[in-house]
Design an enzyme around this catalytic site. Structure first.
Site, PDB file in Angstrom:
ATOM      1  N   TYR A  80      48.970  38.034  39.758  1.00  0.00           N
ATOM      2  CA  TYR A  80      47.524  38.286  39.840  1.00  0.00           C
ATOM      3  C   TYR A  80      47.209  39.148  41.051  1.00  0.00           C
ATOM      4  CZ  TYR A  80      42.543  37.339  40.482  1.00  0.00           C
ATOM      5  OH  TYR A  80      41.174  37.468  40.659  1.00  0.00           O
ATOM      6  N   LYS A  95      45.588  43.021  41.070  1.00  0.00           N
ATOM      7  CA  LYS A  95      44.245  43.241  41.602  1.00  0.00           C
ATOM      8  C   LYS A  95      44.288  44.177  42.808  1.00  0.00           C
ATOM      9  CE  LYS A  95      41.412  41.072  38.879  1.00  0.00           C
ATOM     10  NZ  LYS A  95      40.362  41.820  38.132  1.00  0.00           N
TER      11      LYS A  95
END
Length: 247
Positions: free
Chosen positions: A143, A147
């Site tokens: 993640y 991002k």
């Protein structure tokens, strides 16, 4: 399709935040164009993504539909993405990285490509970053790195010769926690007064789309709610990266 109204494309327009954005822009007289894996019946127009197709092929389908309908966009907002826990020790890290790359990076690239080709000069492109990815994310590596890549993409597109139309504003929203039904189900004992209402963020995106208090291009805007009051703070995306070159 009439060009008298302003047009916004919401990538991820059938999700919880995306649906709220569609509703809000509709109420303000904008035409809304939802791109997602299922149709949003409240949107003016839909382009359904095929889970079995590549991002390239799905984007080509959206491109064809926009050209067929002679659509000129005034804002592109990408709120598609996903979240995943996992460290580099986990056997599933490889699948996790692939999954988060598709959910977070590919969706941002697709939205940016559509903006580069259909956004009107002076328009707005909004991508979704993450507060956690402003620093290390050891327990959610896939993640975090995807991002962080989105933050880099924002800084890159805001630069010269990036391919977007003249005077395009490229902005990243970096929310801490949104008040969604899913979050309430998973964290029923949390203090909801510290979560950002979807309508609050939808209104802010609308204001920016209309040119009101729009952040400087290349900015990451953190979204934090405390005791039901939401504040927005700007960080230049380029400040996250060392731009000095060494020989």
């Amino acid at each position: 399709m009439s060009q008298q109204n302003k047009n916004v494309l919401i990538y991820g327009g059938s999700g919880q935040l995306g649906t709220n954005i569609v509703q809000y822009f509709n109420s303000k007289g904008w035409s809304t164009f939802s791109v997602d894996f299922k149709d949003n019946p409240q949107a003016t127009w839909n382009s359904a993504l095929n889970a079995q197709s590549s991002t390239k092929d799905n984007t080509a389908s959206v491109t064809k539909a926009l050209k067929t309908n002679n659509v000129e966009l005034h804002a592109v907002i990408c709120v598609a993405g996903g979240w995943l826990m996992g460290s580099v020790k986990d056997d599933s890290i490889f699948e996790g990285v692939d999954k988060m790359f598709n959910f977070n990076v590919q969706s941002a690239i697709a939205a940016s490509h559509l903006a580069a080709n259909f956004l009107q000069p002076g328009g707005l492109l909004v991508l979704t970053g993450a507060q956690a990815a402003l620093g290390p994310t050891p327990s959610m590596v896939a993640y975090g790195i995807t991002k962080a890549a989105t933050h880099h993409l924002i800084a890159s597109i805001a630069g010269s010769e990036s391919g977007v139309p003249q005077n395009t504003s490229v902005v990243g929203i970096v929310p801490i926690c949104l008040d969604t039904a899913t979050n309430r189900q998973s964290m029923p004992n949390a203090n909801f007064a510290n979560w950002t209402p979807l309508s609050e963020l939808a209104d802010k995106l609308y204001q920016w789309s209309e040119g009101k208090d729009r952040p400087t291009s290349g900015t990451l805007v953190t979204v934090e709610t405390k005791d039901s009051k939401t504040t927005y703070n700007s960080i230049p995306a380029s400040s996250l990266f060392n731009t000095e070159r060494t020989s």
